[in-house]
Motif scaffolding. Structure first.
Motif, PDB file in Angstrom:
ATOM      1  N   LYS A  72      14.316  35.798  -8.609  1.00 35.90           N
ATOM      2  CA  LYS A  72      13.753  35.898  -7.263  1.00 35.90           C
ATOM      3  C   LYS A  72      14.395  34.873  -6.340  1.00 35.90           C
ATOM      4  CE  LYS A  72       9.195  37.613  -8.585  1.00 35.90           C
ATOM      5  NZ  LYS A  72       7.767  37.275  -8.680  1.00 35.90           N
ATOM      6  N   ASN A  73      14.572  33.641  -6.834  1.00 30.78           N
ATOM      7  CA  ASN A  73      15.197  32.590  -6.018  1.00 30.78           C
ATOM      8  C   ASN A  73      16.646  32.953  -5.704  1.00 30.78           C
ATOM      9  OD1 ASN A  73      12.893  31.026  -5.928  1.00 30.78           O
ATOM     10  ND2 ASN A  73      13.467  29.772  -7.715  1.00 30.78           N
ATOM     11  N   ARG A 118      16.557  35.615  -2.946  1.00 28.65           N
ATOM     12  CA  ARG A 118      16.226  34.973  -1.663  1.00 28.65           C
ATOM     13  C   ARG A 118      17.421  34.207  -1.114  1.00 28.65           C
ATOM     14  NH1 ARG A 118      11.023  32.192  -3.747  1.00 28.65           N
ATOM     15  NH2 ARG A 118       9.815  34.042  -4.199  1.00 28.65           N
TER      16      ARG A 118
END
Length: 150
Positions: free
Chosen positions: A143-144, A147
């Protein structure tokens, strides 16, 4: 004159060591060495004392009379094997007894094997829990990454 000089150079036979004297000396030296070696080997060494802690026997706990490692050697060759290793709990036959195929010869103490299985189960649970935590960290890292890319 020369003959007199030669006579002076000659060694007196009484002062010479003959073979018997050398032999006696040799045996005396060997005897001394043997005595010293015997003394060293027979010299008493201090006894080593093993200190153990004594505890009260709990009721129902088996009394271990003999705990030894080893193997069985028959008079005639016979192949006897156990699926697990362990201490012998009970023996149902005597040496030289006639046995049949499939007959139970002895019962092994299964407590060590059961403990090993239980340790393996707990180790599996720990690894599974660790795997769940690692999967969660992987999802968070993905997820990071997304992003960061956006």
């Amino acid at each position: 004159m020369e003959e007199n000089k030669i006579q002076k150079l000659k060694i007196d036979d009484s002062k010479r060591l003959n073979n018997q004297n050398w032999l006696k000396t040799f045996f005396i030296i060997v005897f001394c060495i043997v005595v010293v070696l015997v003394f060293l080997f027979l010299k008493k060494k201090p006894l080593e004392v093993e200190v153990i802690k004594v505890s009260k026997l709990k009721s129902g706990e088996p009394i271990v009379v003999l705990n030894a490692s080893g193997y069985v050697t028959p008079r005639r060759k016979a192949t006897v094997a156990a699926k697990i290793t362990g201490r012998v709990k009970e023996i149902f036959v005597d040496e030289g007894s006639l046995v049949k195929e499939g007959q139970i010869l002895a019962i092994l103490d299964e407590s060590d094997a059961k403990a090993a299985v239980e340790r393996a189960r707990w180790a599996k649970k720990v690894v599974e829990a660790s795997l769940k935590g690692t999967k969660a960290k992987l999802e968070e890292a993905e997820k990071n990454l997304r992003r960061g890319n956006e």
